[in-house]
Design an enzyme around this catalytic site. Structure first.
Site, mmCIF file in Angstrom:
data_model
loop_
_atom_site.group_PDB
_atom_site.id
_atom_site.type_symbol
_atom_site.label_atom_id
_atom_site.label_comp_id
_atom_site.label_asym_id
_atom_site.label_seq_id
_atom_site.Cartn_x
_atom_site.Cartn_y
_atom_site.Cartn_z
ATOM 1 N N GLU A 37 -13.442 -16.108 -9.383
ATOM 2 C CA GLU A 37 -14.746 -15.448 -9.536
ATOM 3 C C GLU A 37 -15.769 -16.155 -8.662
ATOM 4 O OE1 GLU A 37 -16.481 -14.779 -13.686
ATOM 5 O OE2 GLU A 37 -17.932 -16.187 -12.851
ATOM 6 N N THR A 39 -19.804 -11.769 -9.898
ATOM 7 C CA THR A 39 -20.677 -11.690 -11.079
ATOM 8 C C THR A 39 -21.914 -10.845 -10.795
ATOM 9 O OG1 THR A 39 -21.717 -13.743 -10.404
ATOM 10 C CG2 THR A 39 -19.966 -13.920 -12.035
HETATM 11 P P1 FAD Z 1 -19.961 -7.676 -26.352
HETATM 12 O O1 FAD Z 1 -18.522 -7.342 -26.307
HETATM 13 O O2 FAD Z 1 -20.923 -6.543 -26.458
HETATM 14 O O3 FAD Z 1 -20.183 -8.693 -27.578
HETATM 15 C C1 FAD Z 1 -21.437 -9.333 -27.769
HETATM 16 C C2 FAD Z 1 -21.563 -9.793 -29.210
HETATM 17 O O4 FAD Z 1 -21.707 -8.662 -30.066
HETATM 18 C C3 FAD Z 1 -20.340 -10.531 -29.751
HETATM 19 O O5 FAD Z 1 -20.789 -11.489 -30.648
HETATM 20 C C4 FAD Z 1 -19.524 -9.455 -30.476
HETATM 21 O O6 FAD Z 1 -18.763 -10.000 -31.532
HETATM 22 C C5 FAD Z 1 -20.625 -8.545 -30.987
HETATM 23 N N1 FAD Z 1 -20.277 -7.110 -30.973
HETATM 24 C C6 FAD Z 1 -19.563 -6.448 -30.028
HETATM 25 N N2 FAD Z 1 -19.543 -5.132 -30.303
HETATM 26 C C7 FAD Z 1 -20.270 -4.952 -31.438
HETATM 27 C C8 FAD Z 1 -20.636 -3.818 -32.218
HETATM 28 N N3 FAD Z 1 -20.217 -2.586 -31.874
HETATM 29 N N4 FAD Z 1 -21.406 -4.013 -33.312
HETATM 30 C C9 FAD Z 1 -21.843 -5.265 -33.673
HETATM 31 N N5 FAD Z 1 -21.503 -6.383 -32.966
HETATM 32 C C10 FAD Z 1 -20.751 -6.222 -31.869
HETATM 33 N N6 FAD Z 1 -22.848 -12.254 -17.993
HETATM 34 C C11 FAD Z 1 -23.615 -11.738 -17.007
HETATM 35 O O7 FAD Z 1 -24.832 -11.524 -17.203
HETATM 36 N N7 FAD Z 1 -23.083 -11.446 -15.768
HETATM 37 C C12 FAD Z 1 -21.760 -11.639 -15.490
HETATM 38 O O8 FAD Z 1 -21.315 -11.370 -14.382
HETATM 39 C C13 FAD Z 1 -20.921 -12.177 -16.520
HETATM 40 N N8 FAD Z 1 -19.588 -12.363 -16.331
HETATM 41 C C14 FAD Z 1 -18.795 -12.807 -17.362
HETATM 42 C C15 FAD Z 1 -17.396 -12.910 -17.172
HETATM 43 C C16 FAD Z 1 -16.575 -13.357 -18.209
HETATM 44 C C17 FAD Z 1 -15.080 -13.451 -17.996
HETATM 45 C C18 FAD Z 1 -17.145 -13.722 -19.467
HETATM 46 C C19 FAD Z 1 -16.266 -14.228 -20.578
HETATM 47 C C20 FAD Z 1 -18.516 -13.606 -19.656
HETATM 48 C C21 FAD Z 1 -19.362 -13.149 -18.626
HETATM 49 N N9 FAD Z 1 -20.737 -12.990 -18.796
HETATM 50 C C22 FAD Z 1 -21.522 -12.482 -17.789
HETATM 51 C C23 FAD Z 1 -21.372 -13.390 -20.048
HETATM 52 C C24 FAD Z 1 -21.458 -12.233 -21.076
HETATM 53 O O9 FAD Z 1 -22.274 -11.199 -20.565
HETATM 54 C C25 FAD Z 1 -22.069 -12.817 -22.344
HETATM 55 O O10 FAD Z 1 -21.167 -13.692 -22.957
HETATM 56 C C26 FAD Z 1 -22.632 -11.805 -23.331
HETATM 57 O O11 FAD Z 1 -23.403 -12.538 -24.276
HETATM 58 C C27 FAD Z 1 -21.569 -11.037 -24.114
HETATM 59 O O12 FAD Z 1 -20.931 -10.125 -23.336
HETATM 60 P P2 FAD Z 1 -19.677 -9.264 -23.897
HETATM 61 O O13 FAD Z 1 -19.333 -8.261 -22.886
HETATM 62 O O14 FAD Z 1 -18.635 -10.164 -24.402
HETATM 63 O O15 FAD Z 1 -20.438 -8.533 -25.130
#
Ligand code: FAD
Length: 317
Positions: free
Chosen positions: A18, A49
């Site tokens: 990445e 990213t």
């Molecule tokens: P989600 O899957 O939406 O989850 C977020 C939180 O909400 C979790 O606690 C989950 O348990 C909870 N949740 C999920 N769905 C629901 C629902 N329907 N109802 C209630 N609660 C729910 N960030 C950036 O800004 N840019 C990037 O390029 C970036 N790249 C990343 C790459 C990787 C591999 C990883 C692991 C993270 C990256 N992040 C990036 C960080 C990420 O955006 C953050 O960790 C963010 O806080 C959560 O994203 P997520 O897609 O896991 O969220």
């Protein structure tokens, strides 16, 4: 090629990494300089990213502060297109909920599809700096799963406007994030994994994990995923430690643990050059063990340090 198809047809653990877009004002050459040394390891794909807008306050002559929106690291989509054009390697843009309403997301996805980008990593995104919590953009998505549903709809030819005549079906392979040590907002790992399972049931094709420094954490996570019926590839994300400061910075930013043994080794180091050596060797050790256990891919967070990833890849691939 779709990442899941690549993983399916590969007989061995593949390499991927990445990168971050450069700070605004820098040329794309800095990206090529970061990628060039890693091409000899034949990456299966390269993630790019996405970084949200930030707010800065500038002082006016009358002393008042004026709020400005700045994008410090733009260019994710352009970089992906440039990578695919120059290296003929799949590039995976990160697509986030924050900062986009659904219409803007749809248009961004159309752009990606027209550019021939078939793989995306769908995320909620981090909160804007200075904001205590993630705040959805008006008309946008609150969780990654909602964004994922929008992509799946487009893959099925369903756009926001129901009156479009025979809209074409996009063809995205969709990755999502997984947290072996739990997402920091989730009340517990089980609840977090419940939402991860929902993302897979709604159409995610693979998972990329948050970084971890103890392989047991990953193995336990995969076991739990399989027990609860998550059967897509789970790609481990790895990052080599590079400074003493990271002993506290990484846990506070990424909400992960650093094993005691590694902490002790780092604390013994006289300077960060030594820390880099310790960090690299630890990452080599993690990579070799993960590979022995047959993980589909080893995915490295370069964070602008390709020389460390080059060293690790040379010992592992
Ligand atoms: P989600 O899957 O939406 O989850 C977020 C939180 O909400 C979790 O606690 C989950 O348990 C909870 N949740 C999920 N769905 C629901 C629902 N329907 N109802 C209630 N609660 C729910 N960030 C950036 O800004 N840019 C990037 O390029 C970036 N790249 C990343 C790459 C990787 C591999 C990883 C692991 C993270 C990256 N992040 C990036 C960080 C990420 O955006 C953050 O960790 C963010 O806080 C959560 O994203 P997520 O897609 O896991 O969220």
């Amino acid at each position: 090629m779709k990442i899941v198809d690549y993983l399916k047809q590969s007989q061995r653990t593949v390499f991927s990494f990445e990168i971050l877009p450069p700070l605004k004002g820098q040329s794309i050459q800095s990206i090529f300089d970061a990628i060039d040394p890693l091409m000899e390891f034949k990456p299966a794909f390269i993630d790019v990213t996405y970084h949200r807008e930030e707010y800065v306050f500038r002082q006016l002559p009358n002393g008042l502060l004026e709020k400005h929106v700045v994008y410090k690291r733009p260019g994710t989509v352009g970089i992906c297109a440039a990578i695919m054009n120059k290296y003929k390697v799949e590039a995976v843009p990160h697509i986030i909920c924050g900062g986009f309403n659904k219409e803007e997301t749809e248009n961004a996805l159309i752009d990606l599809s027209f550019l021939g980008i078939e793989n995306i990593l769908v995320l909620r995104g981090d909160p804007i700096k200075n904001e205590p919590h993630f705040m959805p953009t008006p008309g946008g998505h609150t969780y990654a799963i909602e964004l994922l549903e929008q992509v799946v709809n487009m893959n099925n030819g369903k756009y926001l406007d129901p009156e479009l005549k025979l809209p074409f079906k996009t063809n995205f392979c969709i990755g999502v994030a997984g947290y072996p040590e739990k997402h920091f907002e989730a009340p517990n790992l089980k609840t977090d994994m419940h939402y991860l399972k929902m993302k897979v049931e709604k159409g995610a094709h693979y998972i990329v994990t948050q970084m971890f420094f103890d392989n047991k954490v990953y193995f336990n996570f995969v076991e739990k995923c399989r027990e609860m019926g998550i059967h897509v590839p789970i790609i481990p994300g790895l990052k080599p430690l590079s400074s003493k400061k990271q002993l506290s910075a990484l846990p506070s930013t990424f909400h992960i643990d650093i094993p005691e043994e590694l902490v002790k080794e780092v604390e013994k180091c006289k300077d960060n050059e030594q820390v880099k050596q310790v960090g690299n060797e630890w990452c080599v050790m993690q990579s070799k063990e993960l590979m022995e256990k047959g993980v589909p891919c080893l995915h490295y967070y370069t964070m602008g340090r390709s020389e460390a990833i080059k060293y690790i890849a040379s010992k592992v691939f």
